[in-house]
Every structure is written in structure tokens, then in C-alpha cells.
Scaffold this motif. Structure first.
Motif, short mmCIF file in Angstrom:
data_model
loop_
_atom_site.label_atom_id
_atom_site.label_comp_id
_atom_site.label_asym_id
_atom_site.label_seq_id
_atom_site.Cartn_x
_atom_site.Cartn_y
_atom_site.Cartn_z
N GLU A 231 -39.81 10.53 18.12
CA GLU A 231 -39.66 9.24 17.47
C GLU A 231 -40.51 9.25 16.19
N ALA B 258 -37.79 4.89 14.14
CA ALA B 258 -38.13 3.66 14.85
C ALA B 258 -39.06 2.82 13.98
N ILE C 34 -39.00 2.39 20.38
CA ILE C 34 -37.69 2.26 21.02
C ILE C 34 -37.77 2.66 22.49
N GLY D 263 -32.33 -3.12 24.40
CA GLY D 263 -31.81 -2.39 23.24
C GLY D 263 -31.22 -3.34 22.21
N LEU E 227 -33.96 -4.89 20.25
CA LEU E 227 -34.51 -3.95 19.27
C LEU E 227 -33.64 -3.89 18.02
N ALA F 236 -34.71 -0.53 15.82
CA ALA F 236 -33.74 0.57 15.87
C ALA F 236 -32.69 0.34 14.80
N ILE G 91 -30.70 4.37 19.96
CA ILE G 91 -31.32 4.02 21.24
C ILE G 91 -30.82 4.97 22.33
#
Length: 702
Positions: free
Chosen positions: A447, A476, A483, A621, A624, A630, A636
Motif C-alpha cells: 500500500e 491509498a 484500505i 469499501g 472508503l 481508495a 480495494i
């Protein structure tokens, strides 16, 4: 006399009675519709030309066709389809020679198999990796390979999806000759000799070396059929069935069986998810910071912290050819870290993964020291000390004082606020997050966490470095857990609610293994160490909303000193002789907590456990995405597949939500929102997508 005709993707040339057909569709000469049409036309032209006595099929650029055009999968195929091209090549009354270099994979290898003779350049790799996309060879591979090799080698090639070297392929009879250098020149010379000697075509469909021992053929089929029964992808069993038909049916009937099996697997949910994962991995590398970026040069790397994570990061960098300066605060810790690295290379040598000279060369690039000033000339420092904000602030201050201007400071934090860390030094633009996953020299995910002031060139450099380290990078934004750990926290919380409401750790773990995870959430906690997540919960305790439901079971276990596998006890008792077994004292703790809260335990089915966990991940998700942490849903999915064991054949939590239906997922979240409104309330993104007839996958474009 030479005659040349060109199309965009396939060229045709005749020289000295040889028709030379070259595929030119960079970067990998994928066999898309236009290439197939051009190849079909060129082969037909060569067959119809009375001046042509032999045909050579090769490719420009770095490789023979490395497979079909995956973008066509799941859509109607334009004719000619691959099997029709292969059949035309094999039916030629003039000998056809494949000139193979680079990689001949999937449909590319099937084109070569349809040729009568095959010459490969040294270093070529050949294979049938279709199983990794949830399908099977659809251009005759399941019928032609076993006619040459028998069922055993054919099924190993198709069921593992792993390519073989030219030498191995020659030993199996799949290629006839290895050219040390110029394979096109070798194939042309062979074609001229065949014309002079009147060599006849040798259709692979008529070969029978691999069919000579029916008992061995049958034994191999049964062995791989048993293996296929353990695989979650239907294509595995179909491959075994197709190879069996190579022995049982005439060739044309076997081809028809293969085609039907391919057409059945291609639109299936597993194949769809695997294609999604394939494209998602490539899409993740496309980030806005790459546009117009000037990469910072990285020749020397420093790693601060010689623990398990720091040592793993150092190994990754050494493996990629970088000189590494490893820093630890005391000589004892440094010696342990260097010993970890040396032990890793000794094991790799013992297992034949690398030779002694390679191991020695990598260790020679390592410098260990307790002096932070030794980092003055490095281009990038990766800080991998204990996950404590004050400890990291202290390290940042020391690094700020010794690192040269323009050097990158990357922190391997799992949860901490990178913006807050960057604000403590004079160069916040040089700070970036590199969240490696343990063991760092094995796990592929990285990440790349972008702070508010991170220079875009630093981000771009991180993606370039990830490629050198053979990692899969995902961008991220700054958020607690970024994430991966943010979605993981939602997964675990959904599990904890069920734990308190009536399920057991083993029951939840078994349900998620049945879904496809290699291990369940409580097994992971025991493996990672329960004290790590406990430390995070204690860090967040002061800011926790008192109205939120809080499950204290994990805290109570840690208070006993049961930190999981390393302590011999956690959610499970870890006994070397009997393996992990459910910890009865943890069950007592759970029962006591239920009684304290007045909870009457209820039963949870496997399906409900899976649904709750998956819905929680998809919902987090979506949040995010709303927050911009994201870039896209598929990022993701990449994080969860490569870093957290989410089953690849399910495509990741966002793809899985698409396949279950967003309306169904949203309704499930709404039904549970009465239990814990803050956690289960559906993200508004669900309603927005459903209202517009869209899915998460529609957000991946661009």
C-alpha cells in the motif's frame, strides 16, 4: 523472388519458396480478433500460392503470442475464433513451422501446437495458464498436448498453469529443436530444407505417442480428477474431462467437447471474478501522480528497524539488487536482524531457490549499524519500527537531521496518521507510507499511502520501486488502517458481533474457509498476535463513541496473556502434537460476556456468517470510496486478494458484492442496521449506484 504484403498486425512475405508470416501486435502479440483474421488470411494465402512450399509462423517484438486478448473474454467472439485458425494451420498440405521466442502461452502455444514442427529460441517459456483465468484451453490444447506427452505431463501443464522451459518442452516432445540465437533464421533454414527434401506435414492431431499406454493415461486422469475435486474453479474438472476425451474420442469430437466446456466455463462467476482480478491488478498501477512525474533516483536504501518486518523489507530490497543499510538501536537487536536475513538466504540455498554465490552477493550488499548518521547518503529510508506514534516521531526527528535533501522517508505503519507524522519534520513533501505485509519478502502487496503534502514525484517513485521489488502497489489515502486494515477491521467486527451473539470462533473460521479464505479471522488473529490489535484498540479507546457496541472478548483474552500462537494460546490452544484446537477457556470468557450483557445466544448458519462478513467488507469499501481513500473499487479488491487472503476466484469484496447483487447487499445491511446502526447503515453509494443501474465495476474505468 520476394513478395511482401503487410497489414497492421500480420505481415506476409515469400522468400525462396517459403512463406514467412509474422504477427506484430505489441506488447505481447495477443491473439485478438484482427490478429486472428490476419493470420487466417495469411495462412490461406500461403496454402493457395503454388510458389510456396513451406510456411513459417513467427512474431515480431519480445515474444511469440503470449495468449488470447483477455478483453474479449465474456463477450461474443468475432470469427475466425482461435480453434478455426488452428484447424486451418494444421490442415495445411505444406509443412508449417512455428518459430517461437519469449513466451508462448495459452492461445499462442496452441497456435504453435497446430503447426507441424516447432523450433524455440533458447530461453523461451511455453505454457497453458488458462486455469488462472477460470477457463481451459479453447484452441485444441486439451486434445493436442496429450497426444504428444500423455495425460500426466499434459494435465500438470494445464492444471498448474505454470510454463515450462524450452528444454523441458523439448524433453516432452512439444518442440522439435532449440535455436541458440535467431529462431526466425533457424526456422527459415529448416523450411528451405523441408522443401528440398520433400518433407510432408505432420499434423499433431494424427500423433499418438502419448496415447500408447492407456493404463498410465487413465491413472494420470484419475489422479488429477481427485485434485480437481479440491479446486473451487469448475474449469479444473473440465480440463481433466477434456484430456480424458483425447484418449476416448476421435480428434474432431474431442475438439467439440473442449469447445463446449470452454463456453460453459467462460461466463461463469469464477471465471468472471478471475478476469476481474487480472485487470484489477494492472489497473491499480494507474494513479494520477504518474502523469508528468519525474522519478527520484533510488540507488541506496536504508531500513530502520531490524525486527521481523524490517528484516523482511531489507530482504526484498536486497533481492532487487539494492545496497541496504540496516539500522537498529542496539547491537543485540541488530545482530538478531542480520541473523534473520542470513537464515533466510541459507534456507533458500538449501531448498535450491538460489545458489550460494547469489546468497553471498545479497548478504554483501547489506550493511548493519546502530549509527543513524550512516543514512546520510541513502536515497530512500523505510522506517519499520514498533507501531507506536511516539516511537515513530522520535525516529522521524533523527532521520530529518541526517537524511540528505530530496531523499524519501517512507513509513511502514499499519494504522498511524501519516499526515501527523509528516508534520513533525521539515520535509513533509518527502514523506510517504509504504505499508508492507508480513512476511515482507514474500507478500506481494504494497500500500503506497499518500499524505496531504506528499510530492507526486515521491508517489510515482514508490510505484516504480514497487515494480523493482516485484510488489503489487495500490494507492491509498490517509485513514486509520488505510484500505486493507480498515476493511479488515469491519470484517473482524462483524465476526465479533456474531461471536458475542452465539457463534464460536471455530464456527466462524470454518465458514470463511468454506467461502475460500485460507484461514478464518480468529486463526489470523492468533497467527499475527492478539496484542497487535489490542494495542490499536487501547490507542483508540479515548475517542471511541460510548454509544457504539463494543465487544471486549479480545481484550479479556489478552489480559490473560494469551496473545495467540507465539504464546501457545489465544482463541485456540496451539499444541505442536495436536495442532490448534479451540480454547475452552475462551469459550468460557465468551459465555460470561454474553451473560453479563444479557445476550441469549442464537445459531448462525454458514451462509449467514459469510453474508454478514462479506456485506460488512463491501460496506466499508464503499465508505472508503466515498472518502477518497481508495481510488476505485478494484483497488480495494487487489488489496484484499494480495494482502489478506481473499479468494481470488471470488474477485475481492467489491466484485463479490456485484455478483451477489448490490440491492441484495444493501437490503441485508438495512435489515441488520437495527442491531448496530452506526456499523450496519448502508453507505449512500449503494443507493446511488442502484438508482442509476450501475455496479461497483462501473466505477473502475479510467
Amino acid at each position: 523472388m520476394s513478395e511482401t504484403a503487410k497489414s497492421d498486425l500480420v505481415t506476409f512475405e515469400t522468400r525462396e519458396g517459403v512463406a514467412v508470416i509474422m504477427i506484430n501486435n505489441p506488447p505481447v502479440n495477443a491473439l485478438g480478433a484482427d490478429v486472428r483474421a490476419g493470420l487466417h488470411a495469411a495462412v490461406k494465402r500461403a496454402q493457395d500460392d503454388t510458389a510456396v512450399g513451406a510456411i513459417v509462423i513467427g512474431a515480431e517484438g519480445r515474444s511469440f503470442p503470449a495468449g488470447a486478448d483477455v478483453r474479449e473474454f465474456g463477450k461474443p467472439r468475432a470469427t475466425p475464433i482461435l480453434s478455426q485458425v488452428c484447424d486451418l494451420i494444421e490442415a495445411s498440405q505444406k509443412p508449417v513451422i512455428a518459430a517461437i521466442h519469449g513466451t508462448a502461452l495459452g492461445g499462442g502455444f496452441e497456435i504453435a501446437l497446430a503447426c507441424h514442427y516447432r523450433i524455440a529460441q533458447q530461453g523461451t517459456r511455453l505454457g497453458l495458464p488458462e486455469i488462472t483465468l477460470g477457463v481451459l484451453p479453447g484452441g485444441g490444447g486439451t486434445q493436442r498436448v496429450p497426444r504428444i506427452t500423455g495425460a500426466g505431463p499434459a494435465l500438470e501443464l494445464m492444471m498448474t498453469g505454470k510454463p515450462v522451459t524450452a528444454e523441458r518442452a523439448q524433453a516432452l516432445g512439444l518442440i522439435d529443436q532449440i535455436a541458440e540465437r535467431n529462431v526466425d533464421k533457424a526456422a527459415f533454414a529448416t523450411a528451405r530444407n523441408m522443401i528440398a527434401q520433400g518433407t510432408a506435414p505432420r499434423p499433431t492431431r494424427d500423433r499418438a505417442e502419448g496415447l500408447g499406454d492407456p493404463a498410465a493415461f487413465s491413472d494420470a486422469v484419475e489422479h488429477w480428477r481427485a485434485q480437481a475435486a479440491k479446486r473451487p474453479v469448475p474449469a479444473a474438472a473440465k480440463i481433466v474431462d477434456c484430456v480424458e476425451r483425447a484418449m476416448l474420442l476421435p480428434f474432431d469430437n474431442g475438439i467439440a467437447f473442449e469447445r463446449a466446456a470452454f463456453d460453459e466455463c467462460e461466463p461463469g462467476p469464477e471465471a468472471t471474478a478471475l478476469r476481474h482480478a487480472f485487470f484489477a491488478e494492472r489497473r491499480a498501477a494507474k494513479v494520477p501522480e504518474l502523469a508528468g512525474a519525474t522519478l527520484r533516483e533510488v540507488h541506496k536504501i536504508g531500513v530502520v528497524g531490524a525486527g521481523t518486518m524490517g528484516a523482511g523489507i531489507a530482504i526484498s530490497c536486497l533481492d532487487a539488487g539494492f545496497p541496504v543499510t540496516l539500522i537498529e538501536r542496539d547491537q543485540e537487536g541488530l545482530d538478531r536482524g542480520v541473523a534473520r536475513i542470513k537464515t533466510n538466504y541459507d534456507r533458500s540455498i538449501a531448498k535450491g531457490r538460489i545458489d550460494t554465490a547469489t546468497g553471498d552477493a545479497r548478504m554483501a550488499r547489506l550493511t548493519g549499524t546502530t549509527d543513524m548518521a550512516q543514512l546520510a547518503d541513502v536515497d530512500l529510508v523505510i522506517e519499520a519500527v514498533f507501531e507506536d506514534e511516539q516511537v515513530k516521531r522520535d525516529v522521524f526527528a533523527q532521520l530529518d537531521a541526517v537524511m540528505r535533501p530530496g531523499a524519501i522517508l517512507a513509513t511502514n505503519t499499519s494504522y498511524l496518521d501519516i499526515n501527523a507524522l509528516a508534520a513533525t519534520i521539515s520535509r513533509p513533501e518527502d514523506v510517504v507510507g509504504y505499508h508492507f505485509f508480513s512476511p515482507a519478502h514474500i507478500m506481494k502487496l504494497l500500500e503506497v499511502v499518500v499524505g496531504d503534502k506528499t510530492d507526486p514525484n515521491v508517489v510515482a517513485t514508490g510505484f516504480a520501486l514497487a515494480k523493482k521489488l516485484r510488489k503489487v502497489p495500490v494507492r491509498a489515502g490517509v485513514a486509520d488502517g488505510f484500505i486493507g486494515n480498515r476493511v479488515l477491521a469491519a470484517y473482524r467486527l462483524a465476526a465479533d458481533f456474531m461471536l458475542e451473539d452465539g457463534a464460536s470462533p471455530a464456527q466462524i473460521d470454518a465458514a470463511m474457509r468454506a467461502y475460500g479464505f485460507p484461514v478464518g479471522p480468529y486463526q489470523v488473529l492468533d497467527m499475527a498476535g492478539l496484542d497487535i490489535s489490542w494495542a490499536r484498540r487501547k490507542r483508540l479507546a479515548a475517542t471511541r463513541d460510548p454509544n457504539e457496541r463494543y465487544v471486549a472478548i479480545g481484550d479479556l483474552i489478552c489480559e490473560q496473556g494469551w496473545f495467540g500462537q507465539k504464546a501457545g494460546r489465544g482463541y485456540y490452544v496451539h499444541d505442536q502434537d495436536n495442532g490448534p484446537i479451540e480454547n475452552p477457556e475462551v469459550l468460557d470468557i465468551i459465555a460470561a460476556e454474553r451473560a453479563r450483557k444479557g445476550i441469549t445466544p442464537r445459531m448462525f448458519s454458514r451462509e449467514e456468517i459469510q453474508s454478514r462478513c462479506l456485506d460488512a467488507m463491501a460496506n466499508e469499501g464503499a465508505r472508503l470510496l466515498e472518502e477518497g481513500v481508495a481510488l476505485r473499487p478494484s483497488d480495494i479488491d487487489v488489496v484484499k486478494i494480495f494482502g489478506y487472503g481473499f479468494p481470488r476466484h471470488k474477485g475481492g469484496p467489491m466484485m463479490a458484492a456485484d455478483q451477489r447483487g448490490l440491492l441484495s447487499v444493501m437490503n441485508g445491511l438495512k435489515e441488520r442496521s437495527a442491531e448496530e446502526p452506526r456499523f450496519w447503515a448502508p453507505s449512500p453509494l449503494f443507493n446511488e449506484l442502484i438508482k442509476n443501474g450501475r455496479r461497483f465495476s462501473d466505477m473502475n474505468n479510467g
